[in-house]
Design a protein around this motif. Structure first.
Motif, PDB file in Angstrom:
ATOM      1  N   ASN A   1       0.830  -1.199   0.000  1.00  0.00           N
ATOM      2  CA  ASN A   1       0.000   0.000   0.000  1.00  0.00           C
ATOM      3  C   ASN A   1       0.869   1.257   0.000  1.00  0.00           C
ATOM      4  O   ASN A   1       1.888   1.329   0.708  1.00  0.00           O
ATOM      5  N   VAL A   2       0.484   2.236  -0.797  1.00  0.00           N
ATOM      6  CA  VAL A   2       1.102   3.565  -0.786  1.00  0.00           C
ATOM      7  C   VAL A   2       0.195   4.467   0.042  1.00  0.00           C
ATOM      8  O   VAL A   2      -0.989   4.616  -0.262  1.00  0.00           O
ATOM      9  N   ARG A   3       0.748   5.036   1.111  1.00  0.00           N
ATOM     10  CA  ARG A   3      -0.065   5.804   2.070  1.00  0.00           C
ATOM     11  C   ARG A   3       0.253   7.291   2.008  1.00  0.00           C
ATOM     12  O   ARG A   3       1.301   7.714   1.486  1.00  0.00           O
ATOM     13  N   SER A   4      -0.651   8.073   2.596  1.00  0.00           N
ATOM     14  CA  SER A   4      -0.501   9.525   2.566  1.00  0.00           C
ATOM     15  C   SER A   4       0.498  10.030   3.591  1.00  0.00           C
ATOM     16  O   SER A   4       0.845  11.203   3.579  1.00  0.00           O
ATOM     17  N   GLY A   5       0.988   9.194   4.481  1.00  0.00           N
ATOM     18  CA  GLY A   5       1.957   9.590   5.484  1.00  0.00           C
ATOM     19  C   GLY A   5       2.787   8.404   5.923  1.00  0.00           C
ATOM     20  O   GLY A   5       2.487   7.243   5.604  1.00  0.00           O
ATOM     21  N   PRO A   6       3.864   8.634   6.706  1.00  0.00           N
ATOM     22  CA  PRO A   6       4.779   7.559   7.103  1.00  0.00           C
ATOM     23  C   PRO A   6       4.243   6.738   8.275  1.00  0.00           C
ATOM     24  O   PRO A   6       4.734   6.843   9.395  1.00  0.00           O
ATOM     25  N   GLY A   7       3.236   5.932   8.036  1.00  0.00           N
ATOM     26  CA  GLY A   7       2.674   5.090   9.086  1.00  0.00           C
ATOM     27  C   GLY A   7       1.406   4.411   8.616  1.00  0.00           C
ATOM     28  O   GLY A   7       0.733   4.880   7.683  1.00  0.00           O
ATOM     29  N   THR A   8       1.084   3.313   9.269  1.00  0.00           N
ATOM     30  CA  THR A   8      -0.115   2.570   8.883  1.00  0.00           C
ATOM     31  C   THR A   8      -1.396   3.282   9.295  1.00  0.00           C
ATOM     32  O   THR A   8      -2.479   2.870   8.889  1.00  0.00           O
ATOM     33  N   ASN A   9      -1.269   4.340  10.112  1.00  0.00           N
ATOM     34  CA  ASN A   9      -2.456   5.089  10.497  1.00  0.00           C
ATOM     35  C   ASN A   9      -2.861   6.113   9.441  1.00  0.00           C
ATOM     36  O   ASN A   9      -3.880   6.789   9.589  1.00  0.00           O
ATOM     37  N   TYR A  10      -2.087   6.230   8.365  1.00  0.00           N
ATOM     38  CA  TYR A  10      -2.438   7.138   7.277  1.00  0.00           C
ATOM     39  C   TYR A  10      -3.215   6.369   6.200  1.00  0.00           C
ATOM     40  O   TYR A  10      -3.063   5.152   6.048  1.00  0.00           O
ATOM     41  N   GLY A  11      -4.026   7.080   5.462  1.00  0.00           N
ATOM     42  CA  GLY A  11      -4.870   6.450   4.459  1.00  0.00           C
ATOM     43  C   GLY A  11      -4.085   5.944   3.256  1.00  0.00           C
ATOM     44  O   GLY A  11      -2.990   6.420   2.949  1.00  0.00           O
ATOM     45  N   VAL A  12      -4.663   4.933   2.562  1.00  0.00           N
ATOM     46  CA  VAL A  12      -4.051   4.350   1.377  1.00  0.00           C
ATOM     47  C   VAL A  12      -4.456   5.177   0.157  1.00  0.00           C
ATOM     48  O   VAL A  12      -5.644   5.414  -0.082  1.00  0.00           O
ATOM     49  N   VAL A  13      -3.441   5.620  -0.613  1.00  0.00           N
ATOM     50  CA  VAL A  13      -3.725   6.426  -1.807  1.00  0.00           C
ATOM     51  C   VAL A  13      -3.511   5.630  -3.094  1.00  0.00           C
ATOM     52  O   VAL A  13      -4.021   6.022  -4.140  1.00  0.00           O
ATOM     53  N   ALA A  14      -2.754   4.539  -3.032  1.00  0.00           N
ATOM     54  CA  ALA A  14      -2.509   3.724  -4.224  1.00  0.00           C
ATOM     55  C   ALA A  14      -1.898   2.397  -3.771  1.00  0.00           C
ATOM     56  O   ALA A  14      -1.669   2.188  -2.570  1.00  0.00           O
ATOM     57  N   VAL A  15      -1.637   1.526  -4.728  1.00  0.00           N
ATOM     58  CA  VAL A  15      -0.980   0.240  -4.460  1.00  0.00           C
ATOM     59  C   VAL A  15       0.179   0.097  -5.446  1.00  0.00           C
ATOM     60  O   VAL A  15      -0.012   0.209  -6.663  1.00  0.00           O
ATOM     61  N   ALA A  16       1.395  -0.125  -4.917  1.00  0.00           N
ATOM     62  CA  ALA A  16       2.558  -0.412  -5.750  1.00  0.00           C
ATOM     63  C   ALA A  16       2.695  -1.926  -5.879  1.00  0.00           C
ATOM     64  O   ALA A  16       2.590  -2.648  -4.881  1.00  0.00           O
ATOM     65  N   VAL A  17       2.911  -2.413  -7.101  1.00  0.00           N
ATOM     66  CA  VAL A  17       2.938  -3.856  -7.340  1.00  0.00           C
ATOM     67  C   VAL A  17       4.371  -4.353  -7.332  1.00  0.00           C
ATOM     68  O   VAL A  17       5.333  -3.587  -7.510  1.00  0.00           O
ATOM     69  N   GLN A  18       4.523  -5.640  -7.122  1.00  0.00           N
ATOM     70  CA  GLN A  18       5.839  -6.271  -7.058  1.00  0.00           C
ATOM     71  C   GLN A  18       6.587  -6.078  -8.378  1.00  0.00           C
ATOM     72  O   GLN A  18       6.041  -6.263  -9.460  1.00  0.00           O
ATOM     73  N   GLY A  19       7.879  -5.674  -8.272  1.00  0.00           N
ATOM     74  CA  GLY A  19       8.719  -5.455  -9.445  1.00  0.00           C
ATOM     75  C   GLY A  19       8.612  -4.066 -10.046  1.00  0.00           C
ATOM     76  O   GLY A  19       9.325  -3.755 -10.994  1.00  0.00           O
ATOM     77  N   GLN A  20       7.708  -3.218  -9.507  1.00  0.00           N
ATOM     78  CA  GLN A  20       7.528  -1.877 -10.062  1.00  0.00           C
ATOM     79  C   GLN A  20       8.730  -0.989  -9.719  1.00  0.00           C
ATOM     80  O   GLN A  20       9.226  -0.981  -8.594  1.00  0.00           O
TER      81      GLN A  20
END
Length: 240
Positions: A42-61
C-alpha cells in the motif's frame, strides 16, 4: 589562511550542507534514488499505517525514492506519490548498498544519490528494525444453536386382518385373545364359558363349540357383537 578565503570556504561548505539537507527532506524526481518494489504494498498519505491508502505499488515496479524517514520512504511511481514501508523496497542501479546488516542482524539499506556538480547524498532507513503489525485476536463467535427437531409422528399399531379375536364382553369390549386361520383350541381352559363377542374382519369360517373337543358347535363367517344363546357358553374353537 586569509579571512576572505576562509569566509568563502565556509560559505561553500554551508551551501553543501543546506543542499544535502534539502535532498534528505525532499528530492526532485530527476535526482531521486531508483528503487524496486519487492511485493505488492500500500502507498499511504503519510509515514505510518495510520495514514490512508492512496494507491498500491505492485511487485517489481520501479519507483523513485525521494525521502526516507525511519522505516518509511516517500516514493514516486510516475502516476502517484506517497509513503511505503522501507522493508518492501530494494535499491536498484549503481552505487546502491542493499541488505546492509546492522547491529540487530536485520537488513538495512541506503539509496545513494549523486547531485550533478555536487556531493553524493545517501538517504535510507538506516538500521531501523521494521515494527511488526499488531494482531488483535478476534472475539470468540457464539456456537450456532440448531433448531429443535419436529416431534416424530407416532405410529399407531395396525390391525392384522388375519386375526380373529374373541372378547369376554359384547360389542368387542373387555379382555380378549386372538387366533389365526388354521388354529384350533380343543379346551379353552381359563376362557371356557367367557366369550361374548367375536371380531372376524377376514370373514373366516369359525366353529364355536359348547363342549370340549369340538362338540355342540355353531358356525360364524362374520363378526358377531353378541352370541345370543352361545354367550358365555363356548368351551372349544376351530378356525378353517
Amino acid at each position: 589562511m586569509h579571512s576572505k578565503t576562509r569566509k568563502s570556504l565556509l560559505n561553500f561548505v554551508t551551501g553543501i550542507a543546506i543542499a544535502a539537507a534539502a535532498v534528505v527532506v525532499f528530492m526532485p524526481d530527476a535526482q531521486a534514488a531508483p528503487g524496486t518494489v519487492t511485493t505488492n504494498v500500500n502507498v499511504r498519505s503519510g509515514p505510518g499505517t495510520n495514514y490512508g491508502v492512496v494507491a498500491v505499488a505492485v511487485q517489481g515496479q520501479r519507483v523513485d525514492v525521494q525521502q526516507c524517514e525511519r522505516s518509511w520512504c516517500y516514493i514516486n511511481t510516475g502516476r502517484t506519490s506517497g509513503w511505503v514501508s522501507a522493508q518492501y523496497l530494494q535499491p536498484t542501479g549503481g552505487g546502491n548498498t542493499p541488505n546492509r546488516p546492522n547491529n540487530n542482524n536485520q537488513p538495512g539499506f541506503n539509496f545513494d544519490i549523486t547531485i550533478p556538480g555536487g556531493p553524493s547524498i545517501s538517504i535510507g532507513n538506516g538500521n531501523q528494525r521494521p515494527q511488526p503489525p499488531v494482531v488483535r485476536p478476534e472475539p470468540p463467535r457464539p456456537m450456532p444453536v440448531p433448531p429443535p427437531r419436529p416431534p416424530r409422528p407416532q405410529t399407531m399399531p395396525q390391525p392384522v386382518a388375519d386375526d380373529i379375536c374373541f372378547f369376554d364382553r359384547t360389542q368387542f369390549r373387555g379382555d380378549s385373545f386372538c387366533l389365526q386361520p388354521g388354529d384350533a383350541q380343543r379346551d379353552l381352559r381359563g376362557w371356557t364359558d367367557r366369550i361374548s363377542s367375536i371380531d372376524n374382519p377376514g370373514r373366516y369360517t369359525i366353529e364355536v363349540c359348547s363342549e370340549r373337543n369340538f362338540r355342540g358347535c355353531r358356525t360364524y363367517t362374520t363378526s358377531a357383537s353378541s352370541l345370543g344363546d352361545f354367550d358365555d357358553y363356548i368351551a372349544s374353537i376351530r378356525i378353517r
